[in-house]
Motif scaffolding. Structure first.
Motif, PDB file in Angstrom:
ATOM      1  N   THR A 135       0.502  -1.386   0.004  1.00 40.67           N
ATOM      2  CA  THR A 135      -0.174  -0.145   0.185  1.00 40.67           C
ATOM      3  C   THR A 135       0.786   1.274  -0.500  1.00 40.67           C
ATOM      4  N   ALA A 136       0.132   2.043  -0.085  1.00 41.66           N
ATOM      5  CA  ALA A 136       0.879   3.459  -0.429  1.00 41.66           C
ATOM      6  C   ALA A 136       1.452   3.684   0.438  1.00 41.66           C
ATOM      7  N   ALA A 137       0.645   3.507   1.633  1.00 41.05           N
ATOM      8  CA  ALA A 137       0.666   4.011   3.098  1.00 41.05           C
ATOM      9  C   ALA A 137       1.949   3.302   3.561  1.00 41.05           C
ATOM     10  N   ALA A 138       1.561   1.875   3.675  1.00 45.11           N
ATOM     11  CA  ALA A 138       3.133   1.390   4.187  1.00 45.11           C
ATOM     12  C   ALA A 138       4.519   1.791   3.558  1.00 45.11           C
ATOM     13  N   TRP A 139       4.335   2.145   2.181  1.00 47.87           N
ATOM     14  CA  TRP A 139       5.685   2.672   1.504  1.00 47.87           C
ATOM     15  C   TRP A 139       6.208   4.487   2.239  1.00 47.87           C
ATOM     16  N   ALA A 140       5.281   4.897   2.938  1.00 46.58           N
ATOM     17  CA  ALA A 140       5.287   6.428   3.524  1.00 46.58           C
ATOM     18  C   ALA A 140       5.825   6.002   4.943  1.00 46.58           C
ATOM     19  N   ASP A 141       5.304   4.617   5.027  1.00 44.27           N
ATOM     20  CA  ASP A 141       5.920   4.377   6.740  1.00 44.27           C
ATOM     21  C   ASP A 141       7.463   4.411   6.656  1.00 44.27           C
ATOM     22  N   ALA A 142       7.443   3.174   5.040  1.00 44.42           N
ATOM     23  CA  ALA A 142       9.094   2.312   5.564  1.00 44.42           C
ATOM     24  C   ALA A 142      10.360   3.759   5.088  1.00 44.42           C
ATOM     25  N   GLN A 143       9.562   5.169   4.505  1.00 43.76           N
ATOM     26  CA  GLN A 143      10.232   5.924   3.441  1.00 43.76           C
ATOM     27  C   GLN A 143      10.287   6.621   5.715  1.00 43.76           C
ATOM     28  N   ARG A 144       9.285   6.671   6.383  1.00 47.52           N
ATOM     29  CA  ARG A 144      10.024   7.482   7.132  1.00 47.52           C
ATOM     30  C   ARG A 144      11.291   6.703   7.956  1.00 47.52           C
ATOM     31  N   ALA A 145      10.609   5.118   8.297  1.00 52.97           N
ATOM     32  CA  ALA A 145      11.992   4.264   8.670  1.00 52.97           C
ATOM     33  C   ALA A 145      13.220   3.903   8.587  1.00 52.97           C
ATOM     34  N   GLY A 146      13.556   4.226   6.898  1.00 48.89           N
ATOM     35  CA  GLY A 146      14.684   4.239   6.279  1.00 48.89           C
ATOM     36  C   GLY A 146      14.235   2.351   6.103  1.00 48.89           C
ATOM     37  N   GLU A 147      13.708   2.411   6.246  1.00 54.03           N
ATOM     38  CA  GLU A 147      13.559   0.635   5.784  1.00 54.03           C
ATOM     39  C   GLU A 147      12.118  -0.043   5.195  1.00 54.03           C
ATOM     40  N   TYR A 148      11.389  -0.955   5.044  1.00 56.27           N
ATOM     41  CA  TYR A 148      10.504  -2.063   4.387  1.00 56.27           C
ATOM     42  C   TYR A 148      10.435  -3.002   4.943  1.00 56.27           C
ATOM     43  N   THR A 149       9.900  -3.093   5.389  1.00 56.60           N
ATOM     44  CA  THR A 149       9.769  -4.325   6.383  1.00 56.60           C
ATOM     45  C   THR A 149       7.600  -4.692   6.636  1.00 56.60           C
ATOM     46  N   ALA A 150       7.906  -6.000   5.568  1.00 56.90           N
ATOM     47  CA  ALA A 150       5.554  -6.514   4.652  1.00 56.90           C
ATOM     48  C   ALA A 150       5.974  -7.208   6.688  1.00 56.90           C
ATOM     49  N   ASP A 151       5.067  -6.895   6.788  1.00 52.87           N
ATOM     50  CA  ASP A 151       3.725  -8.496   7.582  1.00 52.87           C
ATOM     51  C   ASP A 151       5.169  -9.727   7.742  1.00 52.87           C
ATOM     52  N   THR A 152       5.136 -10.642   6.457  1.00 55.14           N
ATOM     53  CA  THR A 152       5.650 -11.415   5.920  1.00 55.14           C
ATOM     54  C   THR A 152       7.214 -11.935   6.835  1.00 55.14           C
ATOM     55  N   LEU A 153       7.598 -10.598   7.161  1.00 58.54           N
ATOM     56  CA  LEU A 153       9.093 -10.782   7.278  1.00 58.54           C
ATOM     57  C   LEU A 153       8.981 -11.329   8.791  1.00 58.54           C
ATOM     58  N   ALA A 154       8.072 -10.635   9.484  1.00 52.67           N
ATOM     59  CA  ALA A 154       8.147 -11.648  10.981  1.00 52.67           C
ATOM     60  C   ALA A 154       7.402 -12.800  10.767  1.00 52.67           C
ATOM     61  N   THR A 155       6.537 -12.571  10.062  1.00 56.59           N
ATOM     62  CA  THR A 155       5.466 -14.482  10.027  1.00 56.59           C
ATOM     63  C   THR A 155       6.348 -15.175   9.494  1.00 56.59           C
ATOM     64  N   GLU A 156       6.907 -14.796   8.261  1.00 57.81           N
ATOM     65  CA  GLU A 156       7.285 -15.679   7.517  1.00 57.81           C
ATOM     66  C   GLU A 156       8.749 -15.795   7.196  1.00 57.81           C
ATOM     67  N   GLY A 157       9.740 -14.492   7.459  1.00 54.81           N
ATOM     68  CA  GLY A 157      10.745 -14.739   7.279  1.00 54.81           C
ATOM     69  C   GLY A 157      11.511 -14.464   6.025  1.00 54.81           C
ATOM     70  N   PHE A 158      10.206 -14.019   5.155  1.00 52.01           N
ATOM     71  CA  PHE A 158      11.300 -12.919   4.233  1.00 52.01           C
ATOM     72  C   PHE A 158       9.652 -12.182   3.606  1.00 52.01           C
ATOM     73  N   ILE A 159      10.427 -11.000   2.786  1.00 44.27           N
ATOM     74  CA  ILE A 159       9.451 -10.348   1.942  1.00 44.27           C
ATOM     75  C   ILE A 159       8.923 -10.733   0.652  1.00 44.27           C
ATOM     76  N   HIS A 160       7.553 -11.169   0.607  1.00 45.28           N
ATOM     77  CA  HIS A 160       7.632 -11.829  -1.392  1.00 45.28           C
ATOM     78  C   HIS A 160       7.981 -10.608  -2.366  1.00 45.28           C
ATOM     79  N   CYS A 161       8.826 -11.137  -2.534  1.00 44.38           N
ATOM     80  CA  CYS A 161       8.774 -10.652  -4.347  1.00 44.38           C
ATOM     81  C   CYS A 161       8.442 -10.524  -5.976  1.00 44.38           C
TER      82      CYS A 161
END
Length: 114
Positions: free
Chosen positions: A7-33
């Motif tokens: 989502t655009a909102a998730a990307w905006a949050d990532a820009q503020r944090a300096g990195e993008y972390t999808a929820d699957t990083l915590a639940t599955e150990g990786f980000i789906h691409c």
């Protein structure tokens, strides 16, 4: 180049944090691409009809570790998908593209990226 839809909102949050972390990083150990030719497959299955999605175009060379090419998780087990095992630094995202659904709610391969 690999892609990730979010989502655009998730990307905006990532820009503020300096990195993008999808929820699957915590639940599955990786980000789906996906590749540009694949991204419509999981998008249609997981996000049919959503109008708030964007595509992050990721330069694999800018990732701390290269993605691992692995079978899909039940979405498409015949093709290999790139999985990123860690946060995606915002500097690895070289472009952001709109990703609107088709009139029937499905997604199509992004024009100009395939």
């Amino acid at each position: 180049m690999i892609l990730h839809f979010c989502t655009a909102a998730a990307w905006a949050d990532a820009q503020r944090a300096g990195e993008y972390t999808a929820d699957t990083l915590a639940t599955e150990g990786f980000i789906h691409c996906s590749t540009a030719a694949q991204v419509h497959i999981p998008a249609t299955i997981r996000a049919r009809g959503r109008t708030d999605l964007i595509l992050l175009e990721i330069d694999e060379v800018r990732l701390p570790e290269p993605p691992r090419w692995e079978p899909g998780d039940g979405v498409d087990t015949e093709n290999l998908f790139p999985h990123v095992y860690g946060p995606i630094p915002v500097h690895a995202v070289i472009a952001v593209h709109p990703f609107p659904p088709e009139p029937d709610g499905s997604f199509a391969p992004p024009k100009g990226l395939v």
